[in-house]
Enzyme design. Sequence first.
Site, mmCIF file in Angstrom:
data_model
loop_
_atom_site.group_PDB
_atom_site.id
_atom_site.type_symbol
_atom_site.label_atom_id
_atom_site.label_comp_id
_atom_site.label_asym_id
_atom_site.label_seq_id
_atom_site.Cartn_x
_atom_site.Cartn_y
_atom_site.Cartn_z
ATOM 1 C CE LYS A 115 -4.429 0.936 0.043
ATOM 2 N NZ LYS A 115 -5.488 0.100 -0.568
HETATM 3 P P1 NAD Z 1 -13.330 7.475 -3.147
HETATM 4 O O1 NAD Z 1 -12.361 8.522 -2.735
HETATM 5 O O2 NAD Z 1 -13.708 7.333 -4.581
HETATM 6 O O3 NAD Z 1 -14.707 7.640 -2.335
HETATM 7 C C1 NAD Z 1 -14.789 7.720 -0.941
HETATM 8 C C2 NAD Z 1 -16.176 8.269 -0.606
HETATM 9 O O4 NAD Z 1 -16.387 8.183 0.812
HETATM 10 C C3 NAD Z 1 -16.379 9.733 -0.980
HETATM 11 O O5 NAD Z 1 -17.657 9.870 -1.557
HETATM 12 C C4 NAD Z 1 -16.296 10.475 0.370
HETATM 13 O O6 NAD Z 1 -17.076 11.657 0.392
HETATM 14 C C5 NAD Z 1 -16.873 9.433 1.305
HETATM 15 N N1 NAD Z 1 -16.414 9.552 2.683
HETATM 16 C C6 NAD Z 1 -15.150 9.700 3.148
HETATM 17 N N2 NAD Z 1 -15.142 9.737 4.483
HETATM 18 C C7 NAD Z 1 -16.441 9.599 4.881
HETATM 19 C C8 NAD Z 1 -17.095 9.540 6.136
HETATM 20 N N3 NAD Z 1 -16.417 9.638 7.261
HETATM 21 N N4 NAD Z 1 -18.441 9.359 6.154
HETATM 22 C C9 NAD Z 1 -19.149 9.238 5.022
HETATM 23 N N5 NAD Z 1 -18.582 9.291 3.795
HETATM 24 C C10 NAD Z 1 -17.251 9.469 3.736
HETATM 25 O O7 NAD Z 1 -12.729 6.101 -2.560
HETATM 26 P P2 NAD Z 1 -13.060 4.619 -3.037
HETATM 27 O O8 NAD Z 1 -12.069 4.217 -4.046
HETATM 28 O O9 NAD Z 1 -14.511 4.500 -3.294
HETATM 29 O O10 NAD Z 1 -12.669 3.815 -1.699
HETATM 30 C C11 NAD Z 1 -13.561 3.728 -0.609
HETATM 31 C C12 NAD Z 1 -13.079 2.621 0.324
HETATM 32 O O11 NAD Z 1 -13.019 1.386 -0.408
HETATM 33 C C13 NAD Z 1 -11.680 2.807 0.910
HETATM 34 O O12 NAD Z 1 -11.642 2.214 2.186
HETATM 35 C C14 NAD Z 1 -10.797 2.019 -0.047
HETATM 36 O O13 NAD Z 1 -9.587 1.606 0.560
HETATM 37 C C15 NAD Z 1 -11.714 0.851 -0.328
HETATM 38 N N6 NAD Z 1 -11.431 0.115 -1.563
HETATM 39 C C16 NAD Z 1 -11.431 0.746 -2.785
HETATM 40 C C17 NAD Z 1 -11.199 0.001 -3.932
HETATM 41 C C18 NAD Z 1 -11.263 0.620 -5.309
HETATM 42 O O14 NAD Z 1 -11.184 -0.132 -6.282
HETATM 43 N N7 NAD Z 1 -11.425 1.918 -5.443
HETATM 44 C C19 NAD Z 1 -10.923 -1.366 -3.841
HETATM 45 C C20 NAD Z 1 -10.934 -1.983 -2.594
HETATM 46 C C21 NAD Z 1 -11.196 -1.222 -1.455
#
Ligand code: NAD
Length: 425
Positions: A115
């Site tokens: 990471k």
């Molecule tokens: P992103 O930045 O596209 O979206 C995150 C969203 O969460 C945003 O809409 C933000 O406003 C919201 N957010 C942040 N903090 C918040 C809170 N405290 N309360 C409510 N909403 C909140 O990120 P993403 O890529 O969608 O990733 C989200 C999660 O999924 C992370 O934990 C990431 O590690 C995990 N993840 C992502 C992927 C991927 O392919 N993008 C894969 C596996 C895991």
Amino acid sequence: MSTAERNVSLDQEINPWEAQNARFDFAARKLNLEEGLWKLLRTPSRELIVHFPVSMDDGRIEMFTGYRVQHSIARGPCKGGIRYAPDVTLDEMRALASWMTWKCAVVNIPFGGAKGGVICDPHAMSKGELERMTRRYTSEIIEFIGPETDVPAPDMNTNEQTMAWIMDTYSMHARRTVTSVVTGKPVNIGGSRGRIEATGRGVMVACDECLRHLTLDRDSCRVVIQGFGNVGSNAARLMMEAGYKIVGIADKEGGLANPHGIDIHQLIGYKDRNQSILGFRGAEAVPSDELLVSECEILIPAATENVITSRNADKIKARVVVEGANGPTTAVADDILAEKRIFVVPDILANAGGVTASYFEWVQDRQGYFWKESQVNEQLETILRDSFDDVVRYAEAHNVNNRIAAYMLAIDRVAFTIRQRGIYA
Ligand code: NAD
């Protein structure tokens, strides 16, 4: 069965590295893992910290700090996202790198875990500043990454544009185009069809499997999703299209509720135009933390870490929690959810659709032959359904919850590989 001490401070409870260690130790003990392997697998193998300058738009030079942590290369090159956020820490990187090792092993793909992240406020930076920061960070970690060593991907606040910049910077140094150095790229430059929505699709597959396992009905399933970024919005759209009723969306600035279901296509369009879900007229405004504990069958935390803690776990009313985000539930909260008999699909299974499609992208880049979207989706769904079955059967056989079962399955697979290879010690 308890994975964590109940009387820890909130600071300890929400430290993601402590959270991963609590689950790892519990699962390793259940597996009777040898002490040497236990120590080896508990420790990330390499941790890089870089401090580097970036020219800001107003002519100032600003210093930034970035990390790349590699947990294990036992089963193949490291794989893991890069995130941009003000609160990135080394402990968070360590936890997320370890989770990537376990996630890749749960879905049985040939990668280890890594990471990376940069401490910054991406929302306060211009596109030019983000590009310069990404390129300089890439050049600082360039000896660490590569198609055979460590392959980054998008995560919070990074996207396919970020991956295109990293690929280009790496390629400029290599003097040839190396598409397979990152995944999650635009389709035109070696990205895979279906990758953008793959994590959300995997979340939906996990929900479908829960319904099958618990004999629940999709039409009467109310779903609340926290986070409306890549994972949350894609899961919401695909699930609405499949017939689920999305009754709540909780984002950073506030939430929305509609007992008749929110029109996710309209909400995605609204957020694109306004950069926020606030003010959307197709639902009522509700505080985000209230939505987390509202009446629903499925709750999908898909935003960030530590949103289900000892402070709110006993108030959760969902029958099923499917973890789209990494580390949304603390180890203390795990025990509370288990007492309430809430069925949890842990992050290292529920959000593994992203890394699975990333694996397909890496394979396609190395072959120079690209698949149809239907092929990506079909293979993704097969892997996730099989992995769900593996985890649930493991949980039943060993009388543990799904999270510990997923850890045990993963640790067992990585440990088996290391025993076969032997330890160079
Ligand atoms: P992103 O930045 O596209 O979206 C995150 C969203 O969460 C945003 O809409 C933000 O406003 C919201 N957010 C942040 N903090 C918040 C809170 N405290 N309360 C409510 N909403 C909140 O990120 P993403 O890529 O969608 O990733 C989200 C999660 O999924 C992370 O934990 C990431 O590690 C995990 N993840 C992502 C992927 C991927 O392919 N993008 C894969 C596996 C895991």
